[in-house]
Design a protein around this motif. Structure first.
Motif, mmCIF file in Angstrom:
data_model
loop_
_atom_site.group_PDB
_atom_site.id
_atom_site.type_symbol
_atom_site.label_atom_id
_atom_site.label_comp_id
_atom_site.label_asym_id
_atom_site.label_seq_id
_atom_site.Cartn_x
_atom_site.Cartn_y
_atom_site.Cartn_z
ATOM 1 N N GLU A 66 0.872 -1.185 0.000
ATOM 2 C CA GLU A 66 0.000 0.000 0.000
ATOM 3 C C GLU A 66 0.901 1.225 0.000
ATOM 4 O O GLU A 66 1.663 1.458 0.946
ATOM 5 C CB GLU A 66 -0.920 -0.007 1.237
ATOM 6 N N LEU A 67 0.818 1.950 -1.082
ATOM 7 C CA LEU A 67 1.699 3.108 -1.265
ATOM 8 C C LEU A 67 0.869 4.266 -1.798
ATOM 9 O O LEU A 67 -0.203 4.071 -2.380
ATOM 10 C CB LEU A 67 2.808 2.774 -2.275
ATOM 11 N N GLU A 68 1.434 5.460 -1.639
ATOM 12 C CA GLU A 68 0.747 6.642 -2.173
ATOM 13 C C GLU A 68 0.674 6.527 -3.691
ATOM 14 O O GLU A 68 1.566 5.949 -4.332
ATOM 15 C CB GLU A 68 1.489 7.910 -1.786
ATOM 16 N N ALA A 69 -0.359 7.087 -4.233
ATOM 17 C CA ALA A 69 -0.578 6.999 -5.679
ATOM 18 C C ALA A 69 0.580 7.589 -6.462
ATOM 19 O O ALA A 69 0.877 7.188 -7.584
ATOM 20 C CB ALA A 69 -1.880 7.702 -6.042
ATOM 21 N N THR A 70 1.281 8.575 -5.849
ATOM 22 C CA THR A 70 2.365 9.243 -6.560
ATOM 23 C C THR A 70 3.713 8.561 -6.340
ATOM 24 O O THR A 70 4.726 8.975 -6.883
ATOM 25 C CB THR A 70 2.502 10.707 -6.078
ATOM 26 N N PHE A 71 3.716 7.499 -5.601
ATOM 27 C CA PHE A 71 4.985 6.822 -5.277
ATOM 28 C C PHE A 71 5.653 6.311 -6.552
ATOM 29 O O PHE A 71 5.035 5.661 -7.380
ATOM 30 C CB PHE A 71 4.728 5.661 -4.302
ATOM 31 N N ALA A 72 6.942 6.629 -6.673
ATOM 32 C CA ALA A 72 7.744 6.172 -7.823
ATOM 33 C C ALA A 72 7.156 6.577 -9.162
ATOM 34 O O ALA A 72 7.355 5.889 -10.166
ATOM 35 C CB ALA A 72 7.910 4.649 -7.767
ATOM 36 N N ASP A 73 6.434 7.716 -9.186
ATOM 37 C CA ASP A 73 5.859 8.123 -10.474
ATOM 38 C C ASP A 73 6.855 8.922 -11.307
ATOM 39 O O ASP A 73 6.561 9.324 -12.426
ATOM 40 C CB ASP A 73 4.567 8.925 -10.252
ATOM 41 N N GLY A 74 8.038 9.163 -10.741
ATOM 42 C CA GLY A 74 9.058 9.888 -11.496
ATOM 43 C C GLY A 74 8.863 11.384 -11.483
ATOM 44 O O GLY A 74 9.701 12.126 -11.985
ATOM 45 N N LYS A 75 7.759 11.824 -10.890
ATOM 46 C CA LYS A 75 7.504 13.269 -10.867
ATOM 47 C C LYS A 75 7.738 13.825 -9.466
ATOM 48 O O LYS A 75 8.296 14.892 -9.285
ATOM 49 C CB LYS A 75 6.052 13.556 -11.293
ATOM 50 N N GLY A 130 22.124 10.004 -3.378
ATOM 51 C CA GLY A 130 23.035 10.055 -4.520
ATOM 52 C C GLY A 130 22.795 8.977 -5.559
ATOM 53 O O GLY A 130 23.507 8.882 -6.549
ATOM 54 N N ALA A 131 21.805 8.155 -5.347
ATOM 55 C CA ALA A 131 21.563 7.063 -6.300
ATOM 56 C C ALA A 131 20.509 7.477 -7.320
ATOM 57 O O ALA A 131 19.843 8.503 -7.159
ATOM 58 C CB ALA A 131 21.109 5.824 -5.548
ATOM 59 N N ALA A 132 20.363 6.671 -8.360
ATOM 60 C CA ALA A 132 19.360 6.965 -9.381
ATOM 61 C C ALA A 132 17.965 6.832 -8.773
ATOM 62 O O ALA A 132 17.787 6.238 -7.710
ATOM 63 C CB ALA A 132 19.523 5.981 -10.544
ATOM 64 N N ALA A 133 16.988 7.354 -9.487
ATOM 65 C CA ALA A 133 15.614 7.292 -8.995
ATOM 66 C C ALA A 133 15.171 5.841 -8.859
ATOM 67 O O ALA A 133 15.559 4.983 -9.653
ATOM 68 C CB ALA A 133 14.688 8.018 -9.979
ATOM 69 N N GLY A 134 14.376 5.605 -7.836
ATOM 70 C CA GLY A 134 13.854 4.252 -7.648
ATOM 71 C C GLY A 134 14.704 3.373 -6.760
ATOM 72 O O GLY A 134 14.349 2.229 -6.500
ATOM 73 N N GLN A 135 15.841 3.893 -6.310
ATOM 74 C CA GLN A 135 16.731 3.084 -5.462
ATOM 75 C C GLN A 135 16.429 3.400 -3.999
ATOM 76 O O GLN A 135 16.442 4.556 -3.608
ATOM 77 C CB GLN A 135 18.207 3.418 -5.731
ATOM 78 N N ILE A 157 12.572 0.089 -6.991
ATOM 79 C CA ILE A 157 11.125 0.064 -7.237
ATOM 80 C C ILE A 157 10.866 0.941 -8.448
ATOM 81 O O ILE A 157 11.203 2.128 -8.456
ATOM 82 C CB ILE A 157 10.325 0.576 -6.026
ATOM 83 N N GLU A 158 10.278 0.351 -9.445
ATOM 84 C CA GLU A 158 10.032 1.107 -10.669
ATOM 85 C C GLU A 158 8.670 0.775 -11.234
ATOM 86 O O GLU A 158 8.131 -0.318 -11.029
ATOM 87 C CB GLU A 158 11.128 0.801 -11.700
#
Lengths: 211, 453
Positions: A66-75, A130-135, A157-158
């Motif tokens: 269960e995560l927020e709708a905006t989780f890992a949306d890249g925005k 310092g890591a890429a998005a999703g790490q 998580i992507e």
């Protein structure tokens, strides 16, 4: 009259809250529940022994997120969260490279009759600096053979085609969970001793649950 | 039988050379199952899964063999027996204490406690029982041949194919025999060169006729002797050899020619007591087959002849006969040999690693389990595998998603056994071979006979 109206509305809210509690979770207003997609996930347990390396695989990784709708949306900027993520893996679904007899040995040592699933709960997800998005660094509680230990595990998580895919690798010591590494006998001689540490590598694909 | 398990000190250099090679030693230390001593034939195998609750339908001579073999399986519990003839039911029940006894197979199928059924009735009665058993959610082991007509065989195969979450296994027991798998692997290395021809025979002087004071009962128990209800020697015996030939050739026969006669048992039967058949395989390899109830000389054997060597199989043993101009394999120098009619055969044994090599003339004990026992072991293991997989899957995902469940089941690693496809193919081959025999003719085998729509 005002008091009785307030009481009625309060009672109604209490009833709704109770129903949600009974359902097992309280979703935040913008939270989404993700459930596993069949035939899409995999977990491999890599182990060693005095004779040869071995592995055990399963494609049944159950549970939910269960995560927020905006989780890992890249925005949205990634932030630390305390999500509700519960994973369950049936011990019986783990199939060893050593065949049926090794499956039986593994189940016996993992006390399958008493503890039929491996469970993992995420306690906290922290974006890796310092890591890429999703790490993320996941702090979690892993329960094997009835013994729970917390650990830290890097995960990715992507979003892929509307689904959330979680991948990660972690090392676990059997003895930390009260599991004695198997030492099968050959011709009455204990020639094989299994290594204490196993590496768990997984890929978990989930999709938003239809309302 | 070994009285003491060997110790590490027993593996000295002399034994190492006698026993084999690096490959043999490595196979002893690696993943091949090893036991200190071969278990007695009647001892139940060590269980590695829960007991499958089984029912047996059809308790004639072979049905009672099924009951006896099942009783020795650690993963089986016989909970139900069925036969329309009370005497057979009571006789079989003495070997399965506690099992309920019914005279109608439908009562067994209604019993929710029965997980798997073994169908050992006369062949022409298989279809309805098997299809209804699958519809009732049972796992099914059906003796071969599946049926006496292509239409019925296809109906059974289709029902089995469509029952995605259930195990269906035809009674082609050699497909579960580890010795046969070992031989196939050996042959596939090319050790015998190019295939020249394959021969199989079955000679056993016996009547097949049973007697009964009741004429109706007598007709019923002599179903094997009637053209209407029996595929004769081709169906009852030959099917296993035809399946073996197809397995060796990795292909189905394209035509079959047959002959048959009643030579000795002139008792009013309609099926020949002696048959010969030639099965044509692609590439010019012919399968020669003969079987008789009129003579026992030379018993049962299969021989695959190749340009470099021949392999002969008898029961659970096999030998390699090399041509004088064939390449040296190396290991044959140390292997045990036996002489047949002035031909020297090199013993091929799947469990050769169990020999300690202390006596070069000692016969390496072959597997003592019968092919039927191996077939049941595979069936029961596969039932447990599927039952567990279905439980885990439906507890994790949407139980209503049958397509996803079927995909998951299809990906499971199962123990070696014949499937509905091999059952259909072997049954069609037996049906057409019998037809050729009865008509003394050649039949070209149509591909669509072996396939489902």
């Amino acid at each position: 009259m005002l008091t009785s109206s307030l009481t009625a509305r309060f009672s109604k809210a209490l009833i709704c809250l109770g129903a949600l509690l009974a359902a097992g979770s309280i979703l935040a207003a913008d939270a989404v529940r993700y459930t596993p997609v069949p035939n899409s996930s995999k977990l491999r347990m890599d182990g060693t022994s005095t004779i040869h390396d071995w592995h055990a695989d399963t494609d049944i990784i159950g549970g939910f997120m269960e995560l927020e709708a905006t989780f890992a949306d890249g925005k949205s900027a990634p932030v630390s969260v305390k999500p509700t993520i519960a994973v369950k893996i049936p011990v019986r679904s783990l199939k060893s490279s050593g065949g049926k007899r090794m499956d039986a040995v593994m189940q016996e040592h993992m006390k399958f009759e008493q503890f039929k699933v491996i469970e993992y709960r995420v306690l906290e997800l922290t974006p890796k600096a310092g890591a890429a998005a999703g790490q993320y660094e996941a702090k979690g509680a892993l329960t094997l053979a009835g013994v729970t230990k917390t650990n830290m595990m890097p995960v990715t998580i992507e979003r892929v085609d509307g689904k959330l895919k979680v991948t990660g690798t972690t090392a676990v010591k059997m003895t930390d969970h009260g599991i004695k590494p198997p030492a099968p006998e050959i011709a009455g001689i204990s020639l094989i001793r299994t290594g204490d540490e196993v590496k768990l590598k997984f890929e978990w694909v989930t999709e938003p649950k239809a309302p | 039988m070994n009285s003491q398990p060997p110790s590490a000190a027993d593996f000295n250099r002399r034994d190492f050379i006698r026993g084999g090679s690096i490959a043999t030693l490595m196979s002893m230390l690696g993943g091949v199952e090893l036991k200190a001593a071969e278990a007695p034939k009647d001892a139940p195998a060590k269980s590695s899964g829960p007991k499958v609750k089984c029912g047996v339908i059809g308790l004639g001579a072979w049905g009672r063999e099924v009951v006896g073999t099942l009783q020795r399986q650690a993963e089986a519990q016989i909970v139900s027996l069925c036969d329309t003839y009370g005497v057979m039911l009571r006789r079989a029940a003495t070997n399965a204490p506690g099992a309920t006894a019914v005279d109608d197979y439908r009562k067994m199928l209604e019993d929710k406690s029965v997980q798997a059924v073994f169908v050992a009735t006369p062949t022409h009665l298989h279809k309805d029982i098997v299809i209804e058993a699958l519809q009732a959610g049972k796992h099914v082991y059906c003796e071969a041949p599946l049926a006496t007509t292509v239409e019925d065989a296809k109906a059974i195969a289709k029902a089995a194919r469509d029952a995605g979450a259930q195990v269906f296994q035809p009674g082609l027991s050699l497909r579960s025999d580890p010795q046969r798998h070992f031989l196939l692997s050996f042959i596939r290395t090319g050790a015998i060169g190019k295939d020249v021809m394959v021969r199989a025979q079955w000679h056993k002087k016996q009547s097949w006729r049973f007697t009964s004071a009741n004429p109706d009962r007598e007709k019923e128990i002599n179903w094997r002797l009637s053209k209407e209800t029996s595929l004769g020697l081709a169906g009852e015996i030959g099917i296993h050899h035809f399946d073996g030939m197809a397995w060796l050739q990795k292909d189905l026969p394209t035509a079959v020619t047959g002959f048959g006669s009643i030579i000795h048992w002139n008792d009013g039967r309609e099926v020949p007591d002696t048959i010969q058949a030639v099965l044509e395989f692609p590439g010019g390899v012919q399968g020669m087959y003969d079987a008789t109830l009129a003579n026992s000389f030379d018993g049962e054997s299969e021989v695959l002849l190749g340009t470099d060597a021949a392999v002969m199989m008898r029961g659970n043993k096999a030998w390699l006969f090399k041509e004088v101009d064939s390449p040296l394999l190396g290991w044959e120098v140390y292997a045990r040999k036996e002489v047949f009619y002035k031909e020297t055969g090199i013993a091929l044994v799947a469990n050769a690693s169990k020999s300690t090599g202390t006596d070069e003339n000692a016969e390496i004990p072959a597997y003592t389990n019968t092919p039927l026992a191996f077939a049941f072991e595979s069936f029961l293991a596969n039932v447990n595998e599927v039952v567990g997989a279905v439980e885990d899957f439906t507890a994790t995902f949407d139980a209503a998603d049958k397509k996803a469940l079927a995909k998951h089941i299809a990906g499971l690693k199962m123990q070696r056994a014949a499937t509905w496809k091999e059952g259909l193919e072997a049954t069609v081959t037996a049906i057409k071979t019998n037809e050729a025999i009865l008509g003394a003719k050649r039949i070209v085998l149509q591909k669509d006979w072996f396939q489902l729509a």
